[in-house]
Design a protein around this motif. Structure first.
Motif, PDB file in Angstrom:
ATOM      1  N   THR A  56      56.821  22.571  34.619  1.00 27.68           N
ATOM      2  CA  THR A  56      56.426  21.158  34.319  1.00 27.68           C
ATOM      3  C   THR A  56      55.296  21.345  33.627  1.00 27.68           C
ATOM      4  O   THR A  56      54.905  20.316  32.607  1.00 27.68           O
ATOM      5  CB  THR A  56      56.340  20.872  35.743  1.00 27.68           C
ATOM      6  OG1 THR A  56      57.642  20.824  36.288  1.00 27.68           O
ATOM      7  CG2 THR A  56      56.174  19.418  35.494  1.00 27.68           C
ATOM      8  N   LEU A  57      54.144  22.158  33.846  1.00 28.81           N
ATOM      9  CA  LEU A  57      52.894  21.992  33.084  1.00 28.81           C
ATOM     10  C   LEU A  57      52.928  22.493  31.816  1.00 28.81           C
ATOM     11  O   LEU A  57      52.562  21.919  30.796  1.00 28.81           O
ATOM     12  CB  LEU A  57      51.929  23.014  33.702  1.00 28.81           C
ATOM     13  CG  LEU A  57      51.177  22.402  35.063  1.00 28.81           C
ATOM     14  CD1 LEU A  57      50.130  23.586  35.572  1.00 28.81           C
ATOM     15  CD2 LEU A  57      50.576  21.261  34.847  1.00 28.81           C
ATOM     16  N   THR A 103      53.588   8.732  39.135  1.00 28.95           N
ATOM     17  CA  THR A 103      53.194   9.901  38.951  1.00 28.95           C
ATOM     18  C   THR A 103      52.252  10.550  38.231  1.00 28.95           C
ATOM     19  O   THR A 103      51.208  11.290  38.320  1.00 28.95           O
ATOM     20  CB  THR A 103      54.456  10.894  38.603  1.00 28.95           C
ATOM     21  OG1 THR A 103      55.577  10.771  39.678  1.00 28.95           O
ATOM     22  CG2 THR A 103      54.245  12.421  38.473  1.00 28.95           C
ATOM     23  N   LEU A 124      47.757  17.887  39.384  1.00 26.24           N
ATOM     24  CA  LEU A 124      48.570  18.375  38.256  1.00 26.24           C
ATOM     25  C   LEU A 124      48.691  19.741  38.213  1.00 26.24           C
ATOM     26  O   LEU A 124      49.635  20.435  37.848  1.00 26.24           O
ATOM     27  CB  LEU A 124      47.759  17.990  36.957  1.00 26.24           C
ATOM     28  CG  LEU A 124      48.530  18.370  35.690  1.00 26.24           C
ATOM     29  CD1 LEU A 124      49.634  17.717  35.537  1.00 26.24           C
ATOM     30  CD2 LEU A 124      47.740  17.841  34.533  1.00 26.24           C
ATOM     31  N   THR A 125      47.613  20.611  38.882  1.00 23.42           N
ATOM     32  CA  THR A 125      47.736  22.005  39.046  1.00 23.42           C
ATOM     33  C   THR A 125      48.600  22.622  39.893  1.00 23.42           C
ATOM     34  O   THR A 125      48.905  23.611  40.173  1.00 23.42           O
ATOM     35  CB  THR A 125      46.257  22.578  39.201  1.00 23.42           C
ATOM     36  OG1 THR A 125      45.589  21.931  40.284  1.00 23.42           O
ATOM     37  CG2 THR A 125      45.469  22.364  37.755  1.00 23.42           C
ATOM     38  N   VAL A 171      58.812  11.271  33.933  1.00 24.41           N
ATOM     39  CA  VAL A 171      58.382  10.641  35.278  1.00 24.41           C
ATOM     40  C   VAL A 171      58.312   9.378  35.556  1.00 24.41           C
ATOM     41  O   VAL A 171      58.273   8.586  34.480  1.00 24.41           O
ATOM     42  CB  VAL A 171      57.284  11.544  35.611  1.00 24.41           C
ATOM     43  CG1 VAL A 171      57.580  13.292  35.638  1.00 24.41           C
ATOM     44  CG2 VAL A 171      56.374  11.299  34.806  1.00 24.41           C
ATOM     45  N   ARG A 203      47.585  13.295  43.243  1.00 25.55           N
ATOM     46  CA  ARG A 203      48.516  14.129  42.956  1.00 25.55           C
ATOM     47  C   ARG A 203      48.148  15.160  42.100  1.00 25.55           C
ATOM     48  O   ARG A 203      48.117  14.915  40.821  1.00 25.55           O
ATOM     49  CB  ARG A 203      49.972  13.313  42.590  1.00 25.55           C
ATOM     50  CG  ARG A 203      50.976  14.285  42.427  1.00 25.55           C
ATOM     51  CD  ARG A 203      52.201  13.390  42.206  1.00 25.55           C
ATOM     52  NE  ARG A 203      52.548  12.533  43.271  1.00 25.55           N
ATOM     53  CZ  ARG A 203      53.566  11.504  43.164  1.00 25.55           C
ATOM     54  NH1 ARG A 203      54.406  11.597  41.975  1.00 25.55           N
ATOM     55  NH2 ARG A 203      53.708  10.827  44.076  1.00 25.55           N
ATOM     56  N   ARG A 256      48.714  21.667  49.577  1.00 25.59           N
ATOM     57  CA  ARG A 256      48.924  21.053  48.433  1.00 25.59           C
ATOM     58  C   ARG A 256      50.111  20.001  48.646  1.00 25.59           C
ATOM     59  O   ARG A 256      50.564  19.399  47.721  1.00 25.59           O
ATOM     60  CB  ARG A 256      49.438  21.691  47.303  1.00 25.59           C
ATOM     61  CG  ARG A 256      48.081  22.786  46.697  1.00 25.59           C
ATOM     62  CD  ARG A 256      48.240  23.239  45.485  1.00 25.59           C
ATOM     63  NE  ARG A 256      47.263  24.159  45.006  1.00 25.59           N
ATOM     64  CZ  ARG A 256      46.262  23.569  44.442  1.00 25.59           C
ATOM     65  NH1 ARG A 256      45.788  22.576  44.351  1.00 25.59           N
ATOM     66  NH2 ARG A 256      45.169  24.706  44.362  1.00 25.59           N
ATOM     67  N   THR A 289      51.671  21.306  40.162  1.00 30.92           N
ATOM     68  CA  THR A 289      52.977  21.296  39.924  1.00 30.92           C
ATOM     69  C   THR A 289      53.445  22.470  39.548  1.00 30.92           C
ATOM     70  O   THR A 289      52.823  23.538  39.307  1.00 30.92           O
ATOM     71  CB  THR A 289      53.076  20.155  38.792  1.00 30.92           C
ATOM     72  OG1 THR A 289      52.403  20.661  37.665  1.00 30.92           O
ATOM     73  CG2 THR A 289      52.666  18.921  38.897  1.00 30.92           C
ATOM     74  N   ARG A 290      54.721  22.614  39.069  1.00 32.89           N
ATOM     75  CA  ARG A 290      55.429  23.864  38.816  1.00 32.89           C
ATOM     76  C   ARG A 290      55.140  24.389  37.441  1.00 32.89           C
ATOM     77  O   ARG A 290      54.487  23.383  36.691  1.00 32.89           O
ATOM     78  CB  ARG A 290      57.122  23.706  38.765  1.00 32.89           C
ATOM     79  CG  ARG A 290      57.605  23.502  39.999  1.00 32.89           C
ATOM     80  CD  ARG A 290      59.256  23.579  39.976  1.00 32.89           C
ATOM     81  NE  ARG A 290      59.519  22.598  38.725  1.00 32.89           N
ATOM     82  CZ  ARG A 290      60.339  22.653  37.484  1.00 32.89           C
ATOM     83  NH1 ARG A 290      60.448  24.037  37.343  1.00 32.89           N
ATOM     84  NH2 ARG A 290      60.666  21.985  36.799  1.00 32.89           N
ATOM     85  N   TRP A 304      48.560  11.866  38.877  1.00 35.86           N
ATOM     86  CA  TRP A 304      47.740  13.175  38.141  1.00 35.86           C
ATOM     87  C   TRP A 304      46.349  12.686  37.636  1.00 35.86           C
ATOM     88  O   TRP A 304      45.701  13.617  37.600  1.00 35.86           O
ATOM     89  CB  TRP A 304      48.714  13.147  36.871  1.00 35.86           C
ATOM     90  CG  TRP A 304      50.032  14.128  37.207  1.00 35.86           C
ATOM     91  CD1 TRP A 304      50.310  14.848  38.459  1.00 35.86           C
ATOM     92  CD2 TRP A 304      51.170  14.147  36.280  1.00 35.86           C
ATOM     93  NE1 TRP A 304      51.582  15.365  38.408  1.00 35.86           N
ATOM     94  CE2 TRP A 304      52.001  14.875  37.161  1.00 35.86           C
ATOM     95  CE3 TRP A 304      51.372  13.906  35.252  1.00 35.86           C
ATOM     96  CZ2 TRP A 304      53.376  15.377  36.606  1.00 35.86           C
ATOM     97  CZ3 TRP A 304      52.615  14.155  34.559  1.00 35.86           C
ATOM     98  CH2 TRP A 304      53.567  14.949  35.415  1.00 35.86           C
TER      99      TRP A 304
END
Length: 391
Positions: free
Chosen positions: A78-79, A60, A71-72, A56, A69, A7, A74-75, A64
């Motif tokens: 963040t989600l 970014t 989205l899944t 952001v 990039r 990733r 990310t931290r 997404w």
């Protein structure tokens, strides 16, 4: 073990499979990303506006939404923060709920595109570990069929487009599923229940492939399953694999296997109950998520049945490839829970109209026509006892 795409890899990176061949790294989040785009649009914000609201940059958000990039990836924090912020901005709540299923669909899609079937055990395949519902399945099907998932069909202005895959990615997805099914059939160390669950999930997904080769291969599979399973007049996990296979074939235009299945494998009370229990699970009337098909066994579950009845009624159309299955399932449901129509007079009237239209226009088996006529008779009797609607 198969090598998965990192990733952290940059855009356009290649994935090297165990066999040494390199394939283009897929976008890991095209379904989630496209759904995010629709969620953003439901707030009335531009990409720049959303970027400013969530802290952001615009690139970014673009990444997404395009899947470049993930989205899944990310931290988690963040989600969660993004989802809360979108809710505060007035985003469509139904689309926000669908993000979880979209993330699952993206994971399965990325797995099939970056994993060689021969290099991982079937027991570890993501389609072998749980029984999907339509909310997930329709999202995974979206890039292949172009048909909007259920959550989008409820919008006032449903999306005309959807996430797209290249021809190479589509071919790789279906090749992976085919090889996985064949491996599951020959792996003697594979738990029978787990292998059956994997095969039936694969069979259903293969119905999204419109090629004549896929249609012929599904026919070959049915012959192999028949030799493997024998009689299907009692419920077993293998019964579900046979059901998924004949459904896939009907979706590809061959209705005879489905009609034979209804006549022989849905003749017992146990199998009829299993069929209805599965339908209730599929549409979400059973809220729990199951990891095996055992929940279908036994008598009818405590699910309400109203949404299921509406589902059956809505699909009583001449162009529906599964019309015979909907007719039999409707007939079986009303045999067991006939009071459902008494509680909804308007649905009873709608059902009567749809039944009459299908009897006049539909290509049905003799059994389906007989059962539909019985439904029609019962509904008409009920209508006489209902209060008249004043217009």
């Amino acid at each position: 073990m198969a090598h998965r795409a990192s990733r952290l890899a940059g855009d356009g990176a290649a994935v090297r499979t165990g066999g040494g061949a390199s394939v283009a790294r897929p976008r890991d989040g095209i379904i989630t990303g496209y759904l995010l785009k629709l969620i953003r649009q439901s707030t009335g914000l531009s990409q720049e506006g959303l970027a400013e609201q969530v802290g952001v940059d615009r690139n970014t958000v673009q990444g997404w939404e395009s899947g470049r990039r993930s989205l899944t990836g990310t931290r988690v924090a963040t989600l969660v923060e993004l989802r809360h912020r979108l809710r505060q901005l007035g985003a469509d709540s139904r689309l926000l709920v669908a993000l979880d299923d979209a993330a699952e669909a993206d994971y399965v899609l990325a797995y099939t595109l970056t994993t060689e079937p021969g290099e991982s055990r079937p027991s570890t395949h993501p389609l072998a570990c749980w029984v999907p519902k339509r909310s997930f399945a329709y999202l995974l099907a979206w890039p292949f069929t172009g048909q909007s998932p259920i959550v989008l069909r409820q919008q006032a202005e449903p999306s005309r487009r959807g996430p797209a895959l290249t021809q190479e990615e589509r071919a790789r997805f279906f090749h992976h599923l085919r090889m996985t099914a064949e491996q599951a059939l020959t792996d003697r160390g594979l738990n029978e229940a787990r292998g059956t669950l994997l095969r039936r999930n694969v069979y259903y997904s293969l119905s999204w492939n419109p090629s004549s080769e896929a249609t012929a291969w599904l026919g070959e599979l049915e012959q192999g399953e028949e030799r493997r399973l024998g009689q299907l007049d009692t419920w077993s996990p293998s019964w579900t694999a046979a059901r998924s296979l004949v459904v896939a074939r009907a979706r590809r235009g061959d209705k005879d296997p489905l009609r034979r299945f209804i006549r022989t494998a849905l003749s017992s009370d146990a199998c009829q109950a299993a069929n209805l229990n599965y339908w209730a699970y599929w549409i979400g009337e059973i809220p729990e998520t199951h990891s095996s098909d055992e929940f279908m066994a036994g008598d009818l579950g405590p699910w309400p049945g109203t949404a299921l009845l509406r589902r059956f009624a809505a699909n009583l159309v001449a162009t529906e490839p599964l019309a015979d299955l909907y007719v039999h399932s409707l007939w079986a449901l009303l045999e067991r829970r006939g009071r459902l129509l008494e509680d909804d007079p308007q649905l009873a009237r709608t059902l009567a109209e749809r039944v009459e239209a299908l009897l006049a226009e539909g290509d049905l088996s003799a059994q389906s026509r007989r059962e539909l006529e019985q439904v029609h008779y019962g509904v008409r009797l009920l209508e006489k006892s209902l209060p008249r609607v004043v217009t």
